[in-house]
Design an enzyme around this catalytic site. Structure first.
Site, mmCIF file in Angstrom:
data_model
loop_
_atom_site.group_PDB
_atom_site.id
_atom_site.type_symbol
_atom_site.label_atom_id
_atom_site.label_comp_id
_atom_site.label_asym_id
_atom_site.label_seq_id
_atom_site.Cartn_x
_atom_site.Cartn_y
_atom_site.Cartn_z
ATOM 1 N N SER A 1 0.816 -1.224 0.000
ATOM 2 C CA SER A 1 0.000 0.000 0.000
ATOM 3 C C SER A 1 0.844 1.267 0.000
ATOM 4 O O SER A 1 0.294 2.339 0.175
ATOM 5 C CB SER A 1 -0.924 0.011 1.226
ATOM 6 O OG SER A 1 -0.158 0.048 2.401
ATOM 7 N N LYS B 1 -7.765 3.641 7.336
ATOM 8 C CA LYS B 1 -6.848 4.679 6.874
ATOM 9 C C LYS B 1 -7.513 6.050 6.880
ATOM 10 O O LYS B 1 -6.875 7.057 7.205
ATOM 11 C CB LYS B 1 -6.343 4.327 5.470
ATOM 12 C CG LYS B 1 -5.456 3.082 5.453
ATOM 13 C CD LYS B 1 -5.070 2.658 4.053
ATOM 14 C CE LYS B 1 -4.200 1.401 4.080
ATOM 15 N NZ LYS B 1 -3.829 0.940 2.732
#
Length: 788
Positions: free
Chosen positions: A695, A738
């Site tokens: 990521s 996130k």
């Protein structure tokens, strides 16, 4: 050696009287525990390896005598010369035998001696001795003490038969009218300590010695009487219990003959039948029940097989066959329970209500296995309890963490001693219904060992198509678990086997933002903590600003478990002040540090500068922000260095990002040779927390470009996404976590992969509120948003 030891009258090997055998030079052997006393006859054990030479020389002497000296608790084999006392006992050696590595001899105590000087200071020890004798002028006091000692010994003889043997040996060698040997013998009969007996041995004058010995013998008499009294009381109790036992057995037989009662076997069989009448078992279970009951009737109650069969029938009749509780399928009631017990998690509550709605249409909640996944402390277990309360079902929880034995799930076979059914049968027995809510906690922490694989054993349990015929090895009968509602919890999905995960419906609990935590603390944690501590709400109050400071400065994790610990800490410190005399306390942002100290976390300032880009990452504890730094080390040669506690996948992401930037320099306004003499260092300065997962490619590429262009990011922005060598931005997971991490550090602009648009759209509105999100399918889209 016979010339250095003088013999007197007695021939070798014959018994000697105490006033004979007075050699002036004798060999010495130290003993422990108790000193040897004159007049005593008893065996002595000596180590062959150490004392063989000494005993060999003693055997060569005409008088066959040696001296035994008491050295206390010190090891006689390694004792030092200075540990020898001044007085010891001369003994005649009889019946010297060898057994394995030991010498056994019978020692006859003859007389006390006093060491005058040493002839040999090493083994074999030899000393020159004298034989102090008390004055024998008999007077009335000595005779009175002698009679008192003799009378006390007579009283001791009936209380302890062991004294008879010692007295017999004494009378064979001494006259009872001799006061000195009598006194030493009486002392030896007692259970006095070694120091007390050594004191007797060193007391040569007769009257003081008789005083000491009479005290010891009287004390021994009192102890013997007390022991005898205790023994009589114990024997009386045992006799009374035996008598009561026989009377009870006779009473049982009489009552049974008159038809007034049943024996234990019949009573237990009737109890099992009564239990089974209230249940609705299958035909197979009924047949097994009758077979086992018939076996019980022909077995003896003392037989081990009787106990095994009885325990089996106890478990078989404790399972609630066909007994179901009625479900409350009112959705408004379910929403009320979930709202009452949980703040936030609106999407999770909606998902649970949808699940219950399907059950309401069908008339029963069954067939689905729910898996609640999220960081520690977000309320997974409590949500399971709330679901049970909403349905009005019984709740049973057991933890799978560290479980290694599949028998914990499927039960032991009855061939084993101490066999028991598995946890699922125990859950049905404890709840008393065949459709409880069963929570399998920590399913991601199952273990494996040589005993079996519990994860594989759970496949049958958690499969709606199979658990209607679940077979427990102990019961050996089919159980219908399809009516039970299974709720599992886990922190992460990585360690759950794929076939097991495939059987469950995953509901993610991502954690809480600050506003939600404030509400949870105000509505649930603070009142509960006050109640547990016994503090009245009027005595202690906390403001919302203080709660917010606790959350942001002391408990910044995804869950609320640490937040509860900090609130408990505040209450503990407040309790001290309340007991000291204060009437009321108020906790605000100004005095919070008095209760919790300085904050663990400082207000995060997003790092900004050339080569610094903020990324978003997911961990098992929730979402986190990562600052990725790129720096030019020198311009002498081309190179790339990566540091930080990174996993293999993150390292690959960094290498891909570097290769992508190197192959597209001109596309982003850079000279084609700008990397030829640039040694770049890429660092992820986020402590020692290991980071892994695809990521960070987009973040790392942006950091390298920022460094090469010598331009920092124009505004506060965070990003996530994986990068390919062709510049595609790939989807990543953990979007909710996130986004929460970005809001926690007050970042309101985020760049996400275009493939994650669906995940973002599913987020609740309060998370998306005030957030600017850009979606990128190619890295050129990211570059355009940053520097376009």
């Amino acid at each position: 050696m016979t010339d250095d030891i003088q013999d007197t009258d007695t021939a070798q090997g014959s018994l000697a009287l105490p006033d004979q055998l007075r050699p002036q030079r004798i060999y010495l052997i130290p003993v422990r525990h108790r000193p040897f006393m004159p007049g005593l006859v008893q065996p002595v054990m000596l180590d062959k390896q150490i004392w063989e030479q000494t005993l060999e020389r003693v055997s060569q002497t005409p008088h066959q005598s040696l001296g035994l000296v008491y050295v206390g608790d010190k090891d006689p084999d390694t004792v030092a010369l200075e540990d020898f006392p001044e007085y010891g006992c001369l003994v005649k050696v009889h019946a010297l035998n060898q057994e394995n590595d030991q010498f056994q001899l019978v020692a006859q105590g003859a007389s006390r001696f006093r060491i005058q000087g040493w002839l040999n200071r090493k083994r074999p020890y030899m000393a020159e001795v004298s034989y102090p004798e008390p004055r024998t002028d008999a007077d009335e006091t000595v005779r009175a003490y002698g009679m008192a000692i003799i009378n006390t010994i007579k009283e001791l003889l009936p209380l302890n038969p062991l004294y008879n043997e010692g007295l017999r040996h004494y009378l064979q060698n001494f006259s009872p009218s001799e006061p000195s040997p009598l006194t030493d013998f009486a002392a030896a009969l007692t259970s006095a300590s070694g120091k007390e007996l050594q004191s007797i041995l060193e007391t040569v004058p007769l009257k003081p010695r008789m005083e000491k010995v009479l005290t010891l013998v009287k004390k021994e008499l009192e102890v013997a009487r007390l022991q005898n009294q205790i023994s009589e009381e114990v024997n009386e109790k045992v006799s009374r219990h035996q008598r009561e036992f026989f009377l009870r057995e006779q009473l049982k037989i009489i009552q049974r003959e008159l038809g007034l009662s049943k024996d234990d076997k019949t009573a237990e069989a009737d109890e099992f039948r009564e239990r089974m009448k209230t249940l609705s078992p299958t035909d197979a279970v009924n047949k097994r029940f009758e077979d086992e009951l018939q076996k019980l009737s022909v077995l003896e109650t003392g037989s081990p097989e009787y106990g095994v069969t009885r325990n089996y029938l106890d478990w078989l009749t404790s399972v609630p066959w066909g007994r179901y509780s009625h479900d409350n399928l009112d959705l408004s009631h379910a929403r009320e329970v979930l709202t009452q017990h949980h703040s936030g998690l609106q999407d999770v509550k909606d998902r649970i209500v949808e699940f219950l709605a399907v059950g309401a249409l069908r008339g029963e909640v069954k067939g689905s296995i729910i898996l609640l996944v999220g960081p520690p402390g977000v309320g997974k277990t409590s949500i399971g309890k709330s679901i049970a309360e909403a349905l009005d079902r019984k709740f049973y929880r057991f933890s799978l963490g560290g479980m290694r034995d599949e028998a914990e799930i499927k039960g032991h076979r009855r061939t084993y001693i101490g066999a028991m059914p598995g946890k699922l049968v125990q859950a049905l027995k404890e709840t008393g219904t065949a459709n409880p809510v069963i929570m399998l906690d920590e399913i991601d922490k199952l273990g494996q060992s040589f005993q079996g694989d519990p994860a594989s054993a759970l496949l049958e349990v958690l499969d709606p198509e199979q658990n209607q015929d679940f077979l427990d090895h102990y019961l050996d009968e089919r159980l219908d678990l399809s009516h039970s509602l299974f709720i599992c919890t886990a922190n992460t999905l990585d360690s759950i086997p794929g076939p097991l995960l495939d059987r469950m419906e995953v509901i993610r609990l991502s954690g809480y933002i600050t506003e939600e935590k404030v509400d949870i603390a105000r509505q649930h944690l603070w009142p509960r903590a006050l109640e547990r501590a016994g503090v009245k709400p009027g005595q202690l109050k906390i403001s919302d600003s203080a709660l917010r400071q606790v959350i942001e400065g002391y408990a910044r994790e995804a869950g609320v478990r640490n937040l509860e610990k900090q609130l408990n800490k505040i209450i503990r410190k407040s309790a001290v002040k309340l007991l000291a005399g204060e009437k009321k306390l108020s906790i605000s942002g100004k005095n919070l540090s008095e209760f919790l100290g300085q904050p663990y976390f400082q207000t995060e300032k997003t790092q900004r500068g050339v080569g610094v880009v903020t990324g978003l990452a997911w961990t098992s504890m929730g979402g986190a922000t990562l600052s990725v730094e790129a720096s030019l080390v020198h311009s002498k040669q081309r190179g790339f260095k990566l540091t930080g506690q990174l996993g293999d996948v993150m390292k690959e992401s960094a290498e891909i990002a570097y290769s992508y930037v190197a192959s597209h320099l001109q596309d982003y306004g850079l000279a084609e040779d700008c990397l030829d003499n640039a040694f770049i260092h890429l660092h992820v300065p986020e402590g020692a927390t290991p980071k892994d997962g695809p990521s960070a490619g987009v973040t790392m590429a942006s950091a390298i470009l920022s460094l090469l262009r010598n331009k920092r990011l124009p505004r506060k922005v965070a990003m996530t996404g994986e990068l390919t060598l062709t510049g595609q931005v790939l989807a990543v997971g953990g979007i909710r976590e996130k986004i929460i991490a970005a809001r926690r550090v007050n970042i309101r602009e985020v760049i996400l992969p275009d493939a994650c648009r669906r995940d973002f759209d599913e987020l609740p509105d309060y998370l998306k509120d005030g957030l600017t999100v850009h979606f990128a399918s190619q890295y050129s889209d990211v570059f355009q948003q940053l520097w376009g």
